[in-house]
Design an enzyme around this catalytic site. Structure first.
Site, PDB file in Angstrom:
ATOM      1  N   GLN A  14      -7.643   8.380   3.508  1.00  0.00           N
ATOM      2  CA  GLN A  14      -6.611   8.404   4.547  1.00  0.00           C
ATOM      3  C   GLN A  14      -5.209   8.233   3.976  1.00  0.00           C
ATOM      4  O   GLN A  14      -4.218   8.634   4.604  1.00  0.00           O
ATOM      5  CB  GLN A  14      -6.881   7.292   5.565  1.00  0.00           C
ATOM      6  CG  GLN A  14      -8.176   7.457   6.318  1.00  0.00           C
ATOM      7  CD  GLN A  14      -8.636   6.175   6.983  1.00  0.00           C
ATOM      8  OE1 GLN A  14      -8.233   5.862   8.090  1.00  0.00           O
ATOM      9  NE2 GLN A  14      -9.501   5.433   6.314  1.00  0.00           N
ATOM     10  N   GLU A  20     -11.088  -0.637  11.491  1.00  0.00           N
ATOM     11  CA  GLU A  20     -11.718  -1.582  10.570  1.00  0.00           C
ATOM     12  C   GLU A  20     -11.530  -3.047  10.963  1.00  0.00           C
ATOM     13  O   GLU A  20     -12.344  -3.898  10.602  1.00  0.00           O
ATOM     14  CB  GLU A  20     -11.177  -1.365   9.152  1.00  0.00           C
ATOM     15  CG  GLU A  20      -9.677  -1.623   9.023  1.00  0.00           C
ATOM     16  CD  GLU A  20      -9.166  -1.376   7.610  1.00  0.00           C
ATOM     17  OE1 GLU A  20     -10.013  -1.207   6.704  1.00  0.00           O
ATOM     18  OE2 GLU A  20      -7.943  -1.355   7.408  1.00  0.00           O
ATOM     19  N   GLY A  38      -6.847   0.237   9.710  1.00  0.00           N
ATOM     20  CA  GLY A  38      -6.111  -0.423  10.782  1.00  0.00           C
ATOM     21  C   GLY A  38      -6.575  -1.856  10.941  1.00  0.00           C
ATOM     22  O   GLY A  38      -7.374  -2.175  11.829  1.00  0.00           O
ATOM     23  N   ASN A  80      12.169  25.377  22.008  1.00  0.00           N
ATOM     24  CA  ASN A  80      13.450  25.726  22.633  1.00  0.00           C
ATOM     25  C   ASN A  80      13.456  25.498  24.135  1.00  0.00           C
ATOM     26  O   ASN A  80      14.344  26.005  24.832  1.00  0.00           O
ATOM     27  CB  ASN A  80      13.765  27.198  22.359  1.00  0.00           C
ATOM     28  CG  ASN A  80      12.722  28.137  22.984  1.00  0.00           C
ATOM     29  OD1 ASN A  80      11.577  27.751  23.204  1.00  0.00           O
ATOM     30  ND2 ASN A  80      13.122  29.370  23.239  1.00  0.00           N
ATOM     31  N   ARG A  83      13.629  32.177 -10.217  1.00  0.00           N
ATOM     32  CA  ARG A  83      13.513  33.000  -9.012  1.00  0.00           C
ATOM     33  C   ARG A  83      14.219  32.365  -7.830  1.00  0.00           C
ATOM     34  O   ARG A  83      14.232  31.139  -7.660  1.00  0.00           O
ATOM     35  CB  ARG A  83      12.029  33.201  -8.695  1.00  0.00           C
ATOM     36  CG  ARG A  83      11.717  34.068  -7.507  1.00  0.00           C
ATOM     37  CD  ARG A  83      10.259  34.479  -7.543  1.00  0.00           C
ATOM     38  NE  ARG A  83      10.000  35.412  -8.643  1.00  0.00           N
ATOM     39  CZ  ARG A  83       8.781  35.765  -9.042  1.00  0.00           C
ATOM     40  NH1 ARG A  83       7.712  35.256  -8.454  1.00  0.00           N
ATOM     41  NH2 ARG A  83       8.640  36.628 -10.024  1.00  0.00           N
ATOM     42  N   ASP A  95      -0.834   2.455   8.814  1.00  0.00           N
ATOM     43  CA  ASP A  95      -1.373   1.816  10.022  1.00  0.00           C
ATOM     44  C   ASP A  95      -0.467   1.980  11.238  1.00  0.00           C
ATOM     45  O   ASP A  95      -0.912   1.788  12.367  1.00  0.00           O
ATOM     46  CB  ASP A  95      -1.590   0.315   9.782  1.00  0.00           C
ATOM     47  CG  ASP A  95      -2.697   0.047   8.780  1.00  0.00           C
ATOM     48  OD1 ASP A  95      -3.447   0.991   8.463  1.00  0.00           O
ATOM     49  OD2 ASP A  95      -2.808  -1.096   8.307  1.00  0.00           O
ATOM     50  N   GLY A 131       0.825  -1.206   0.000  1.00  0.00           N
ATOM     51  CA  GLY A 131       0.000   0.000   0.000  1.00  0.00           C
ATOM     52  C   GLY A 131       0.855   1.249   0.000  1.00  0.00           C
ATOM     53  O   GLY A 131       1.903   1.308   0.642  1.00  0.00           O
ATOM     54  N   GLY A 140      11.359  31.566  15.559  1.00  0.00           N
ATOM     55  CA  GLY A 140      12.241  30.715  16.330  1.00  0.00           C
ATOM     56  C   GLY A 140      13.199  31.484  17.215  1.00  0.00           C
ATOM     57  O   GLY A 140      13.937  30.885  17.990  1.00  0.00           O
ATOM     58  N   HIS A 173      -9.909   5.210   1.476  1.00  0.00           N
ATOM     59  CA  HIS A 173      -8.583   5.524   0.951  1.00  0.00           C
ATOM     60  C   HIS A 173      -8.247   6.999   0.972  1.00  0.00           C
ATOM     61  O   HIS A 173      -7.125   7.376   0.617  1.00  0.00           O
ATOM     62  CB  HIS A 173      -8.438   4.955  -0.459  1.00  0.00           C
ATOM     63  CG  HIS A 173      -8.223   3.473  -0.467  1.00  0.00           C
ATOM     64  ND1 HIS A 173      -9.234   2.568  -0.243  1.00  0.00           N
ATOM     65  CD2 HIS A 173      -7.092   2.738  -0.607  1.00  0.00           C
ATOM     66  CE1 HIS A 173      -8.752   1.337  -0.275  1.00  0.00           C
ATOM     67  NE2 HIS A 173      -7.457   1.417  -0.491  1.00  0.00           N
TER      68      HIS A 173
END
Length: 768
Positions: A294, A258, A203, A527, A560, A160, A19, A568, A292
């Site tokens: 997911q 599932e 799953g 941090n 570019r 999964d 998959g 941060g 699918h």
């Protein structure tokens, strides 16, 4: 292809199988580019193992630019296939012949447990397959002797997250994004109609996605394979949904993995749950099977930077190991790649369905790792609480934010209130940070009052950056005494830590401060001491990656250079991860510093690369990388020196990085950290103690450190760790962004530019 190959260069094949999973492309890119940088020839195998069986165009040599512009793409660009031919001996023999034809004796396989099992069988059968080819006259003894073994490294691509021994698999985080996004959307329509939804997620034998989605989406009930519901589950589920409605919830959501069964092994589908709810509650109940969706879409930030790190580690490992060594799978432990014995991990993974079938559910849960069992317990506490009303005589815990806003603060406050009440505490919200303690702006938070906070961005309690002055301490002490505060939970950033630490330091002068205090990390800067990850950093990073994707699209019709500035302060975490996940060629960090010589070398690099066909160059700059060489200065410098080869734009992302709803990871991290914090506070109060702690995530585990060591291991002036775990990623960025070949940093005279890029510098001659 010549019959004999140059053995001076190793030849590596890479394929994806089973998959598909978002992040596979990032892993393939990293394997290819790292191997090229290490001097290997690299081949991709199209359509998984079927490409090995078919040969021909199914196996092709690739170069640097063949894996450009793929980080943002879902699925796998080299295709995947569940090959029946490869399962047969004849198919394996053809596959071996085609690898010999190309001189490939090292494979990196990205797939699930079935794909990795098939690859390991192929590796073990390799000598026998070569012998058969020689016996049939299809291969010479000399060439077979030159390739006596097949080296194998595995990477787990599976939404999964079902491989035992690894914290995360490629694609699981993105799948969780899809699921939680769907739950958030369903919640609004369900609340509008006071309706119940049953959501079925993937799953087969693993409840990871279901459990994490249930926690992140604040769902009402959960059914997973590892912990089948006991007899009478129907009534318990209905009772919890009734209690939620009585407490003020307008919607109810049940999550079903599932592969779930009951204790007798009878499958439980979403429609079975729907029928129970309609019959027993008389409610209009709808089913949503995500399917699918997911698997699809652009990978999350985590599935880009971690898959890149895993791919680089796999390439280095497969080229550094002898092909005769046992196969290894590169998993994750904490926030680092970890080589694990493939056969042992596959055996442990396949044992879980047997444990479930045998009724050994505790062992099945334990096999999924400590955090799985930990969060399963937390979900039970949240969805099946003994009470939703605070005890009148319960200890009073103040919840306060401090420092800059971080997505996930609301989630943490929500979890603190719900879990605190469940533990018999009374939760007191402080408005507007520590200034609220000075102003006496506190109010008790009830169960229903925080309803809806968990998925929300922002901070409903408010937050401030100000650290209390010495003149404020008397007022704070009086407020704590007036409200009979027994403990304090600070959810916030550096200024929040400094504020709590100041109160703790003054506990001898102010008796009101002699209470247990917890500092819980919530800062997009990531941090904070004592934790490798802070609440909010993942959300900010996903905002950065999405912005970079759009910036790169905007440059598709031009030649570019973009200079993107991210937050941060003096900590380069967001810049480094944004560069790695966004496909940047250069990153500027305060940790590395920036010199004029480096900028001059970068100008030469830009000229060289655009002169040789580049269309986009992306540099990411930490906002405090250098006080004088600002983002604007760099953009103007590059534009001045472009010589008509390219134009330059700058993008300062700003406070968009602090906005948005928290990602699933940040919601789950908040849940884990708050759960441990409430537990610690409860233990201290029960023992009459006043010990205070910092809480954090270290090596994937939630750990507490004493307040005495709050700022240990940090540079207090620069507000960052002295040895952050992510610094090694500078070398990974170089490997995937700076191609082998002539050094574009060389001056016209042929000498390498003085003070060239540091280990975090990265350039490429093609679009990344």
């Amino acid at each position: 292809m010549p019959a004999e190959h140059d053995r001076l260069a190793h030849r590596v094949g890479v394929l994806t199988s089973g998959g598909d999973a978002p992040g596979m492309n990032a892993a393939v890119r990293a394997v290819v580019r790292t191997a090229l940088n290490l001097g290997a020839d690299v081949f991709v195998v199209q359509e998984g193992f079927q490409g090995l069986v078919d040969g021909g165009d199914g196996i092709r040599q690739v170069d640097w630019d063949d894996v450009g512009s793929v980080l943002h793409r879902g699925g796998t660009i080299i295709g995947t296939f569940r090959s029946k031919d490869f399962r047969e001996r004849a198919g394996m023999r053809r596959a071996a012949a085609h690898l010999l034809e190309h001189g490939i004796d090292r494979l990196v396989v990205i797939g699930g447990d079935g794909s990795l099992s098939g690859a390991d069988e192929f590796r073990r059968e390799w000598p026998g397959l070569l012998a058969e080819l020689v016996a049939a006259g299809e291969e010479t003894e000399e060439r077979a002797a030159a390739y006596p073994n097949l080296g194998l490294i595995g990477l787990v691509g599976s939404i999964d997250n079902d491989l035992v021994g690894t914290d995360m698999t490629i694609g699981a985080d993105t799948a969780l994004h899809r699921i939680v996004g769907a739950i958030d959307a369903i919640s609004s329509t369900a609340a509008s109609h006071q309706r119940t939804f049953v959501v079925e997620v993937m799953g087969r034998h693993c409840g990871y996605l279901a459990l994490m989605a249930a926690i992140a989406g604040v769902c009402d009930y959960l059914l997973v394979p590892e912990h089948p519901p006991a007899d009478g589950w129907q009534e318990r589920m209905c009772a919890e949904l009734r209690r939620g409605r009585a407490a003020g919830r307008r919607e109810s959501i049940v999550i079903v993995a599932e592969g779930t069964t009951d204790r007798s092994g009878v499958p439980l589908h979403a429609t079975d749950v729907q029928r129970v709810l309609e019959e027993r509650l008389g409610e209009d109940t709808r089913v949503t099977i995500l399917g699918h969706v997911q698997r699809g879409g652009a990978p999350s930030a985590y599935d880009r930077w971690m898959s890149t790190w895993l791919g680089a580690a796999a390439a280095r490992h497969v080229l550094g190991a002898d092909p005769g060594e046992e196969a290894v799978v590169i998993g994750t432990r904490g926030n680092h790649p970890a080589p694990l014995p493939l056969v042992e991990q596959l055996a442990a993974t396949r044992a879980v369905p047997r444990l479930i079938a045998d009724g050994d559910h505790d062992a099945a849960v334990a096999a999924r790792g400590g955090s799985f069992g930990e969060l399963l317990t937390v979900f039970t506490q949240m969805s099946e609480p003994p009470t939703v009303n605070a005890r009148a005589d319960g200890p009073r815990i103040a919840v306060v934010h401090g420092g800059g806003l971080a997505p996930g603060m609301n989630t943490a406050a929500f979890e603190a209130v719900r879990l605190g009440i469940e533990q018999g505490m009374r939760m007191i919200g402080v408005q507007g940070g520590f200034a609220g303690l000075v102003r006496d702006d506190l109010r008790e938070l009830c169960w229903d009052e925080v309803e809806g906070w968990a998925p929300m961005g922002g901070a409903e309690l408010g937050t401030r950056r100000e650290v209390p002055e010495l003149s404020d301490l008397y007022a704070i002490g009086r407020t704590l005494e007036r409200h009979r505060i027994d403990g304090l939970l600070m959810i916030g950033g550096w200024d929040g830590y400094a504020s709590a630490h100041r109160l703790w330091q003054e506990r001898d002068r102010y008796p009101a401060f002699r209470i247990p205090m917890i500092c819980l990390p919530a800062s997009i800067d990531n941090n904070l001491p004592g934790s490798e990850l802070s609440i909010g950093a993942d959300t900010a990073l996903n905002e950065i990656i999405e912005s970079i994707d759009r910036i790169k699209q905007s440059a598709s019709a031009a030649r570019r250079c973009f200079v993107v500035e991210v937050m941060g302060r003096h900590c380069g975490y967001l810049a480094m991860m944004g560069a790695l996940g966004g496909g940047a060629e250069r990153v500027y960090l305060h940790e590395d510093g920036v010199t004029l010589a480096e900028l001059a070398a970068d100008v030469e690099r830009l000229r060289h690369s655009f002169r040789n066909g580049r269309r986009l160059f992306l540099a990411v700059r930490n906002e405090e990388a250098n006080p004088l060489y600002t983002t604007d200065f760099m953009a103007r410098l590059f534009a001045q020196e472009a010589g008509g080869l390219f134009d330059v734009r700058q993008a300062v992302l700003g406070h968009v990085q602090q906005g948005g709803n928290p990602t699933p990871f940040d919601r789950i991290l908040a849940t884990r950290l708050v759960s441990r914090s409430i537990q610690l506070l409860g233990e201290q109060l029960a023992a009459g103690g006043t010990d205070s702690f910092r809480i954090g995530l270290v090596d994937g585990q939630v750990r507490a450190g004493a307040m005495e060591q709050l700022f240990a291991g940090t540079d207090i002036t620069l507000r960052r760790s002295v040895d952050p775990w992510w610094r090694d990623l500078g070398e990974v960025l170089r490997l995937v962004a700076e191609p082998p070949g002539p050094d574009p940093r060389r001056t016209p005279e042929g000498d390498t530019a003085e003070n060239g890029p540091t280990r975090s510098s990265a350039t490429a001659d093609v679009v990344s």
